[in-house]
Structure formats: C-alpha cells, structure tokens
Design an enzyme around this catalytic site. Sequence first.
Site: not given
Length: 450
Positions: A108, A247, A249
């Site tokens: 992430s 972000d 992901d």
Amino acid sequence: MSKKYFGTDGIRGKVGAHPITPDFVMRLGYAAGRVLTKMDGNLAKGEHPAVLIGKDTRISGYMLEAALEAGLSAAGVDVLLTGPMPTPAVAYLTRALRAQAGIVISASHNPFYDNGIKFFSSLGTKLPDDVENAIEVALDESMQVMDSAQLGKARRIDDAAGRYVEFCKSTFPNHLDLRGLKIVLDCAHGATYHVAPPVFHELGAEVIAIGNKPDGLNINEQVGSTHPQALQKAVIEHSADLGIAFDGDGDRVMMVDAHGDLLDGDQLLYIIAAARQKDGSLQGGVVGTLMTNLALEHKLTSMHIPFVRAKVGDRYVLELLNQNNWQLGGENSGHILTLDKHSSGDGIIAALQVLHAVIQSKKTLHELRAELLLYPQVLINVTTKQKLDLNNAHIQNAVKEAETTLKNSGRVLLRASGTEPKIRVMVEGRDSDMVTRLAEKIAAVVKSLV
C-alpha cells in the site's frame, strides 16, 4: 484464535525478512490453495479452483508473484495473472472472472522495500477471519505437491486494465461528463499509473499525470496521497481545477482544490454524504473510524445523518456498513467505501463520487470544502521495536490529564498501528495550540517507555 501472520490488512513486512520471503510466500500460496480446494464444493469433478493475482509496482513483486504462483500450482490451483493492478481492481476482477479468490501483492502506502500479501474472497471482499485462520493452520502442514496431471496452470489476463477502466467509468452517471475540468492526477508511481489517467480522460477531463513513471523503487516516494505536497504544487503550477492523489495500490485517495488546499478522507466523505442526502440516494448513515475528525460527526449529526465509528481499518468499516445495511463509510486516511458502486474501498471510484457531487452542486471543490471546517487534529507516530502496553499507568495518567484539559471539546486516542511498528498518538480539539501541546506531552511519555 489469535493470528500469527495476518494483520488488519493481510500479511506485511520488509522484503527478505520473515515472513516476506520467497520460501514463506510459496508455502502461503500452497496453504491458501489447499484451503480453497477444500472449501469450494461447487467445482465440477476434475475442475481446478482459480486464483487471481495482481500486484503494485514494487520490484519485489516479481519475486513474490512467482513464489505464490508456484505454491498455488503445487496445490492444484490455476492462477490468473494481471500484472500491476490496483487493489480494488483485483477485488473487481476476482468477482467478474468468477475466481475462487484474489491475491494482491502490495504494501500500500509503505516504502518500496516493504511488501505484503492480501486476499479477497470470491465476492471481492476481504477474507473472513475463519478462512484466514484456516490458512494459518495449513501453513504449519508440510507441502505435498499434487500429481503432475493435477498441477495448476497459469495464464495472463491481457485485458485486465481495460476491464477495470470500463468498470470505474460505469460508476459515474451516464448523463454526466467531466468536460471543462482540468485535473492533475498523482499516481504515486504505483498501481494506478496506467489506469487512472484513461478513466478521467475518457470521461472528458483534461488530465495532467504526475507520479506515473514507476521504476520499481520509487513507489510512494515524495508523491501520492501520503505526500500530497507534490500534487498541491502541480495544481497551482498548471492552474488546474483540482487534483487527485492515490496511494501505491490505489485504494486511498486525497484531493486538492484549485487553491492548493488539501481535502482528506473525512472531507471527501462529507461531500459524498451531503450530495447523496440532497438527491435522496443516501441509504442509512455513514460509518467512520476512531480516527474520524469530531467535526465530521458533529456536522452529520446536525444534518440528521446517523454516524457510527468502527475500529481503524477498512475491513471494520465494511463490517459495520454490512451490519447496518448502509453504503457509505471511510477513514480520514482516504479509504472510502461506496458499497453501491464497489465491494471494496477504491480511490478512483471515490474520486468520481466527489466529482459527481461537484458537478451536481454546480460548486467548486473549494466551495464544498468550506462547508466542513475540521477541528485541529495532531497525530504523532512513535516507532517501537517491541509491543508496548498502552494500559501502562504512566501512559494512562497522561491521557486522563489531556482529557481533563480538553473537557468535552476534543478527544484523545492511542492505538498500535496494524501495518507498521508504531504507536499512533492522536489528539483533537478546537484549540490548535492546546492540541499540539497535549499530543507532544503524551508522545513524550510513550517514547520514554519504548
């Protein structure tokens, strides 16, 4: 049953350190494959379960993808590979392609040297706790490779990106478009780099993309939703109407108005909720988290919109939404769920819902932002090397002293991060100087005990 490996968002850590190693991830793939094979009684005799694997743009994704593929194949599971793809895209494609599960290789918003593995069910939702528990039990069993004739096969889904782009566009009203808007997109050098620009461009916007040149090492590096300064600067430089930052992901989003002012997840959640209340499409209330700004709770209450708080983590927001049969919830970090549009949090889709509100209201993002004035909120992260007891008398005394000072005009929250070795100290209230002073005082006590 307490979990050994799974946290609030899958399994995550530094690449090369247990458990993010090729041998462990191969065993994880095998264990997940064995559990899925036993679970799915709908498969025809001789048919293999199928698992979809996507990843973000970290260099370690190649290694971990190969390890997962080997483990799943050894368990007799077919593998569908998408290449770099946002986490919510994997959730969607798992459901669309009728796979038994989806796996995302991503950490992430973390730096490139971290990585992680998270799973989706066949419905495109986070795996239930009992399935995660079953996988952990299977991890302790030895690998027994299937007979050669029963091994799983792997194939690449060549049109994965196009499928997801069309899905995102389908969540925006057909009678509306984004013509006349100049938008800067910050893709964090992450998984949205090749899908977000086409979504907004094909809906009619003039798109300027930054953070869209991943090299395996630069994901989240001074770009994206965790470093919005790059987006704020670009919006001003290009005289854009607004900016959108994802972000690494693609499941988080932050936005910037034409003045360069940042809007976090709480403000975006308010804009969506207010627009839906106005057009009658808001089902029930809104779910926030323990970190949600108190100003949002007060604002929604004044609008007679029910509001409840979940534990921090989008899986807990999802649980409360399902329990209440509501559709809208999220976190101030930018995870926003609109369950009438998607089964998981999705940065692109959340941004489209905000743009729908902008167009529907005939107001600018700056004007909508001004409708909710957030209370000053200070968050201090204290890095730890071992587990710290937050019920420690020194910590609790510091918290009680701060709460007494704030009275009923603020909140104090301490919690251990579910994804990083950190204690998060949060204080909010109406007085910025007081909030800062109290947060620093509590953080100093926590640091003294680390």
